[in-house]
Design an enzyme around this catalytic site. Structure first.
Site, PDB file in Angstrom:
ATOM      1  N   SER A  78       0.685  -1.814   0.057  1.00 37.44           N
ATOM      2  CA  SER A  78       0.336  -0.285   0.218  1.00 37.44           C
ATOM      3  C   SER A  78       0.701   1.241  -0.148  1.00 37.44           C
ATOM      4  O   SER A  78       2.630   1.242   0.755  1.00 37.44           O
ATOM      5  CB  SER A  78      -1.183   0.115   1.422  1.00 37.44           C
TER       6      SER A  78
HETATM    7  N1  SAH Z   1      -0.029  -5.675   4.454  1.00 34.28           N
HETATM    8  C1  SAH Z   1       0.467  -5.558   2.617  1.00 34.28           C
HETATM    9  C2  SAH Z   1      -0.585  -5.112   1.724  1.00 34.28           C
HETATM   10  C3  SAH Z   1      -1.576  -6.277   1.266  1.00 34.28           C
HETATM   11  S1  SAH Z   1      -2.242  -6.242  -0.028  1.00 34.28           S
HETATM   12  C4  SAH Z   1       1.377  -4.611   3.164  1.00 34.28           C
HETATM   13  O1  SAH Z   1       1.979  -4.175   3.401  1.00 34.28           O
HETATM   14  O2  SAH Z   1       2.405  -5.657   1.501  1.00 34.28           O
HETATM   15  C5  SAH Z   1      -3.899  -7.600  -0.107  1.00 34.28           C
HETATM   16  C6  SAH Z   1      -3.081  -8.437   0.756  1.00 34.28           C
HETATM   17  O3  SAH Z   1      -4.706  -9.966   0.670  1.00 34.28           O
HETATM   18  C7  SAH Z   1      -2.401  -9.824  -0.512  1.00 34.28           C
HETATM   19  O4  SAH Z   1      -1.059 -10.204  -0.377  1.00 34.28           O
HETATM   20  C8  SAH Z   1      -3.566 -11.004  -1.071  1.00 34.28           C
HETATM   21  O5  SAH Z   1      -2.803 -12.062  -1.578  1.00 34.28           O
HETATM   22  C9  SAH Z   1      -4.348 -11.280   0.672  1.00 34.28           C
HETATM   23  N2  SAH Z   1      -5.511 -11.357   0.696  1.00 34.28           N
HETATM   24  C10 SAH Z   1      -6.720 -10.984  -0.052  1.00 34.28           C
HETATM   25  N3  SAH Z   1      -7.534 -11.675   0.378  1.00 34.28           N
HETATM   26  C11 SAH Z   1      -7.237 -12.508   1.941  1.00 34.28           C
HETATM   27  C12 SAH Z   1      -7.634 -13.551   2.861  1.00 34.28           C
HETATM   28  N4  SAH Z   1      -9.385 -13.879   2.926  1.00 34.28           N
HETATM   29  N5  SAH Z   1      -7.041 -14.041   3.898  1.00 34.28           N
HETATM   30  C13 SAH Z   1      -5.702 -13.287   3.719  1.00 34.28           C
HETATM   31  N6  SAH Z   1      -4.936 -12.683   2.940  1.00 34.28           N
HETATM   32  C14 SAH Z   1      -5.742 -11.796   2.164  1.00 34.28           C
END
Ligand code: SAH
Length: 230
Positions: A78
């Site tokens: 993000s």
């Molecule tokens: N917090 C992260 C950004 C994550 S992007 C950072 O600081 O880099 C969103 C992430 O959520 C992705 O890696 C995706 O695979 C994950 N995601 C999507 N649905 C999910 C779920 N139901 N449970 C766990 N992770 C999930």
């Protein structure tokens, strides 16, 4: 092929570049403080954490830019402002146990690990979880527990949480997450369609949940039993 594959020399050079220019200061002053981020503990953590270690090496020079960046598996890290805003809205304290859904690169988890007692973080893609865990261990952050799976159900064995942060866009607020909030605890979650979501902040009060909406944002999909189906 992984976006992180290859040249550790390029990695080091890019890291030096990011560290020697004043991109961190610009991030702090223009992208965070100027937009109203005022939690000094949080600003100190974001000034100190090497964000370039969380992005693919060829993007290290852009690590402190005012934007989200791609990571492996079509996911994103993000924008710094959104990380700061969501973290501030969580009201993190040194004694807090918090849950993150969507480990991704591990950057948000690392910010929380520096501000809270313990972070539980769930990621559905095993390779991302493993890479994030290795990265945080390298940085000496040992107060984080990782799980691979569907975070829309929360982590009932470890509930209740003082804060829960969802870093993927949900079609609605997952019910299990609200239930796993401690009294006074806050849930920060982007809710909406693919093109845009709005950040929602829910807080558990005695006998009720109060809710606020803040800024528009754009996240990748939250995929799971109580999220998007694909
Ligand atoms: N917090 C992260 C950004 C994550 S992007 C950072 O600081 O880099 C969103 C992430 O959520 C992705 O890696 C995706 O695979 C994950 N995601 C999507 N649905 C999910 C779920 N139901 N449970 C766990 N992770 C999930």
């Amino acid at each position: 092929m992984s976006l992180y594959d290859g040249q550790s020399d390029a990695y080091d050079a890019a890291r030096d570049l990011a560290a020697t220019d004043d991109s961190r200061r610009i991030m702090l002053d223009r992208h965070l403080r100027a937009r109203g981020i005022s939690d000094e503990r949080l600003l100190a953590v974001m000034a100190d954490l090497p964000r370039e270690r969380f992005v693919p090496p060829q993007l290290a020079a852009s690590a402190y830019a005012d934007s989200a960046l791609p990571i492996d598996h079509g996911q994103t890290i993000s924008q710094p402002y959104i990380v700061a805003l969501m973290t501030e809205q969580l009201h993190p304290r040194p004694d807090h146990r918090v849950l993150e859904i969507g480990t991704g690169s591990g950057y948000q988890a690392a910010v929380l690990a520096r501000l809270c007692a313990h972070v539980f973080t769930i990621e559905r893609i095993a390779e991302l979880s493993d890479a994030a865990a290795a990265r945080l261990r390298d940085l000496g952050l040992n107060n984080v527990t990782y799980r691979v799976g569907d975070g829309t159900m929360g982590w009932p064995e470890e509930a209740a949480f003082d804060g829960i942060i969802v870093t993927a866009g949900a079609p609605h607020v997952p019910a299990a997450l609200t239930q796993q909030l401690a009294l006074g605890g806050r849930l920060v979650v982007p809710v909406g369609g693919d093109a845009e979501q709005s950040l929602r902040v829910l807080q558990r009060r005695p006998g009720r949940i109060i809710e606020d909406r803040s800024v528009p944002c754009r996240f990748v999909r939250l995929i799971g039993a109580d999220g998007w189906s694909t």
